[in-house]
Design an enzyme around this catalytic site. Structure first.
Site, short mmCIF file in Angstrom:
data_model
loop_
_atom_site.label_atom_id
_atom_site.label_comp_id
_atom_site.label_asym_id
_atom_site.label_seq_id
_atom_site.Cartn_x
_atom_site.Cartn_y
_atom_site.Cartn_z
N TYR A 143 0.82 -1.22 0.00
CA TYR A 143 0.00 0.00 0.00
C TYR A 143 0.86 1.26 0.00
O TYR A 143 0.62 2.21 0.76
CB TYR A 143 -0.94 0.02 1.22
CG TYR A 143 -1.74 -1.25 1.40
CD1 TYR A 143 -2.65 -1.65 0.42
CD2 TYR A 143 -1.58 -2.02 2.53
CE1 TYR A 143 -3.39 -2.82 0.59
CE2 TYR A 143 -2.31 -3.18 2.72
CZ TYR A 143 -3.21 -3.58 1.74
OH TYR A 143 -3.93 -4.74 1.90
N LYS A 185 19.10 -9.39 23.06
CA LYS A 185 17.99 -8.52 23.45
C LYS A 185 16.78 -9.41 23.71
O LYS A 185 15.65 -9.12 23.29
CB LYS A 185 17.71 -7.48 22.36
CG LYS A 185 16.77 -6.35 22.81
CD LYS A 185 17.26 -5.59 24.02
CE LYS A 185 16.25 -4.53 24.45
NZ LYS A 185 16.59 -3.94 25.77
N ASP A 218 21.70 -3.07 25.00
CA ASP A 218 21.72 -1.70 25.48
C ASP A 218 22.67 -1.57 26.67
O ASP A 218 23.44 -0.61 26.77
CB ASP A 218 20.31 -1.21 25.84
CG ASP A 218 19.46 -2.25 26.55
OD1 ASP A 218 19.89 -3.42 26.65
OD2 ASP A 218 18.35 -1.91 26.99
N ASP A 242 27.16 -4.96 13.98
CA ASP A 242 27.45 -3.79 13.16
C ASP A 242 27.50 -2.53 14.03
O ASP A 242 28.44 -1.73 13.95
CB ASP A 242 26.37 -3.67 12.09
CG ASP A 242 26.72 -2.69 10.98
OD1 ASP A 242 27.82 -2.11 11.02
OD2 ASP A 242 25.89 -2.51 10.07
N ASP A 246 31.08 -0.27 15.43
CA ASP A 246 31.28 1.16 15.19
C ASP A 246 31.46 1.92 16.50
O ASP A 246 32.30 2.84 16.59
CB ASP A 246 30.09 1.74 14.42
CG ASP A 246 30.14 1.40 12.93
OD1 ASP A 246 31.00 0.59 12.54
OD2 ASP A 246 29.33 1.95 12.17
#
Length: 371
Positions: A143, A185, A218, A242, A246
């Site tokens: 849509y 997580k 986290d 990933d 970084d």
């Protein structure tokens, strides 16, 4: 004399500057260690896309398969959508050649100021699952343009994919401190991440000297900022690895320092070696690019090809140049790309007497360097 055929894709932006710098260092190392590195350059990337409508030719993977390794600079241009540049070149290479391990060292380097107040040395390895997980191609959009437009992206974990990443990471941990941290997580993602945890736990049971800690991503991100020196080997899914890698390169001073290896550990296909940084079009052509990530990736390539002493020699050389204050602007120095490269070449010659004796077979130097 050991001979290796290397496919070179400098790509875009600063890739065209740091790749020649790294090759100059690799050629000097090859001369000193009786290696024959045959470099074949391919002009694939965003410019190729703008001329041909694709990032590489239709038989590009077939051409790359003829080589022992692939040396990639950086890919990306403001004129080409990131989905085209990534999914048209790097992702097909990683998946066609089953480069299911992405290995990223994170290490404090003398001469580079960390943004962290603490001075404890950081030396850790991030093992990122590289073929599946959150970066699957399963999903779609419906849509488009309507108020009820929707998008679905599926995360795919397989027992094969998770276990082989966990085995690689556990093997590395067993050769180091024995401490393995698994990024998860599972408190919020109730199907795939508990499965990840279970498979990692089962796999690590085969490594008696290795203990695994499952840490919510986290909290792990905070851990990497507050006390990164307490971490050693981290294993993570495609997306989480990933992001964490970084972050790791940032806390050690600059993403321009960070190398990576996209590995097919069995050697059935060529592996690919590239810096973590992007093409940085804002500084391209100005001589400001930091070539350390590319040079360090070259050292990882040498080790993968079976030359750990040559790899240690190259790493010792660029670490020496940084220690002597010869870094580029992003790490607080004043050197241009070419000036830093010249300093590394000088250090390679200076360190040659210390690196003539071959290291024991199988000796690992990822993330370390001889003095």
């Amino acid at each position: 004399m050991s001979r290796h055929s290397i496919a070179v894709i400098a790509g875009d932006g600063i890739g065209k500057e740091v790749v020649p710098a790294a090759i100059a260092c690799l050629e000097r190392i090859a001369d000193l260690h009786s290696l024959s590195l045959e470099f074949t350059s391919f002009d694939w990337g965003s410019d190729y896309y703008l001329s041909h409508g694709r990032m590489m030719p239709a038989d590009g993977l077939e051409q790359l398969a003829r080589h022992d390794a692939i040396f990639l600079g950086a890919v990306g241009s403001p004129e080409v959508p990131d989905t085209e540049s990534l999914w048209g070149l790097l992702i097909p290479i990683r998946r066609e050649f089953q480069q299911y391990i992405n290995l990223r060292p994170v290490k404090t380097l003398d001469g580079v100021a960390s943004p962290l107040a603490a001075e404890n040395p950081i030396d850790l390895l991030i093992v990122r699952e590289n073929n599946e997980g959150e970066y699957s191609e399963v999903g779609g959009r419906m849509y488009r343009g309507l108020p009820h437009e929707s998008a679905v992206q599926e995360t795919i974990f397989t027992r094969l994919g998770v276990s082989r990443a966990a085995r690689f990471a556990a093997s590395l941990a067993s050769s180091r401190s024995g401490k393995l941290t698994s990024a998860t997580k599972s408190n919020g993602i109730i199907h795939t991440m508990p499965f990840w945890d279970e498979v990692v736990e089962e796999t690590v049971e085969d490594y008696p000297g290795v203990s695994v800690t499952h840490e919510l991503v986290d909290a792990l991100a905070a851990h990497m900022v507050l006390k990164p020196w307490t971490l050693d080997v981290i294993v993570a899914s495609n997306l989480l690895g990933d992001i964490l890698s970084d972050l790791g390169s940032s806390v050690t001073g600059s993403i321009g320092l960070a190398p990576s290896a996209n590995l097919n550990p069995e050697g059935d296909f060529p592996s690919l070696f590239e810096p973590v940084h992007g093409s940085a079009p804002d500084i391209a052509g100005k001589g400001l690019a930091n070539p350390v990530g590319q040079i360090w990736s070259g050292a990882m390539m040498l080790e993968h090809l079976g030359h750990p002493q040559a790899a240690a020699h190259l790493q010792a050389a660029f670490e020496s140049a940084l220690r002597d204050g010869r870094g580029t602007r992003d790490v607080g120095g004043t050197s241009s790309t070419s000036e830093f490269t010249a300093a590394v070449l000088t250090a390679i010659d200076a360190y040659a007497p210390l690196h003539r004796v071959a290291a024991p077979d199988g000796a690992a130097v990822f993330g370390t360097a001889a003095p």
